[in-house]
Design a protein around this motif. Sequence first.
Motif, short mmCIF file in Angstrom:
data_model
loop_
_atom_site.label_atom_id
_atom_site.label_comp_id
_atom_site.label_asym_id
_atom_site.label_seq_id
_atom_site.Cartn_x
_atom_site.Cartn_y
_atom_site.Cartn_z
N GLN A 196 -3.56 -8.48 -4.47
CA GLN A 196 -4.14 -7.44 -5.32
C GLN A 196 -3.96 -6.05 -4.74
N MET A 197 -3.87 -5.99 -3.41
CA MET A 197 -3.68 -4.66 -2.80
C MET A 197 -2.26 -4.53 -2.21
N ARG A 198 -1.32 -5.25 -2.80
CA ARG A 198 0.03 -5.28 -2.23
C ARG A 198 0.70 -3.90 -2.17
N GLU A 199 0.30 -3.02 -3.06
CA GLU A 199 0.90 -1.68 -3.06
C GLU A 199 0.42 -0.87 -1.86
N LYS A 200 -0.76 -1.21 -1.38
CA LYS A 200 -1.37 -0.40 -0.32
C LYS A 200 -1.34 -1.10 1.04
N LEU A 201 -0.59 -2.17 1.16
CA LEU A 201 -0.56 -2.88 2.44
C LEU A 201 0.06 -2.01 3.52
N PRO A 202 -0.47 -2.11 4.75
CA PRO A 202 0.09 -1.28 5.83
C PRO A 202 1.51 -1.74 6.20
#
Lengths: 177, 170
Positions: free
Chosen positions: A45-51
């Motif tokens: 769900q947060m794949r766009e914001k992964l470090p």
Amino acid sequence: MSESKRFSQRVMPHSRRLYAVAFRFLERQDEAEDLLQDVLLKLWQMREKLPPDDQLLPFMLTVTRNLCIDRLRARWREAPELLETSALRSEATWLRKMEEPAIYIEDVEHRDRLRHLLLLIKQLPSDQARVLRLQAIDDLTTEQISTLLNITPENVRQLLSRARRKLREMAQKQGLI
Amino acid sequence: MNKDIIEKDFLAEEDRKLDALLAELHDSFETQMMEETEMPDGMEQRLEKFVQNLEELETPEIIFEPKEQKGFAKTSFFRRLSLSPSARRYAIAACASLVLVLGVGLHFLLQPEPEFVFKDTCKTPEEAEMQLARALTMLGTHTAQSLECVQEQIDRVSAQPDYSRFITFE
């Protein structure tokens, strides 16, 4: 390449490590696997914001630990008596395992030092030993420990400080440091 | 003072050593944990499959279904907007404020203006003269009545005996 494939390539190499952490906290295979799915879903769900890759593992470990804490809290809310027994069991398991680090440490002197340290930790009051273990071994932050044990962060800091002072005094007295 | 600094330095040094020892313990535990924890059979494949299915699991939100829809949308307005609960609350509050402001504004805007009707009193100068004469006569009559009243009161007061001579001042 599909998005799920790219995601899988980034995340899946760490799955074993994440499982180990989840299993250590939850002590149940099925629950650890279930939790890992939750972790993957959250990361997806947060794949766009992964470090970036070099910071990905610590990030994933934090997510895993936080979800483990949520589960343990839910488990303990349902059956409060489990808190103490679970903590005691995990501590006992930890000490039992840690008393035999020899298998992976070839340097005899090094091995003995760690064993010695373990024995000293064992002598600490149980609440101090627990907090110290969660911080030094399980890598939990003060806030995470506070959430897990349902005590204030100030209380955690106090216990940690006492544990470290006592441990330092004992280690110093016995020539360990 | 010097003793304090030396003692502080010594404790800091001891703390560093303790930290190093705890870090060694941590590393040894991590190694041991990784060596001893085996993933259950087939779990890796199950997780792989789970990840592959994530795209399918992420079903797109239904925005409009023209065939099934009869008058109302099937999903709620906020769900279709995919707002989080807190965002929903803010959106509802913002809408309520907007409605309130618009309502109050419209209430004042749409109020009917008071009608100012200019009405001529008389149509001809003769009529005006007559009205003026009537008004002056009325004024005169009332003034005379008032003056009579005043005179009556003066007479009544003056008809009363003078008591001032009974009052003495020391």
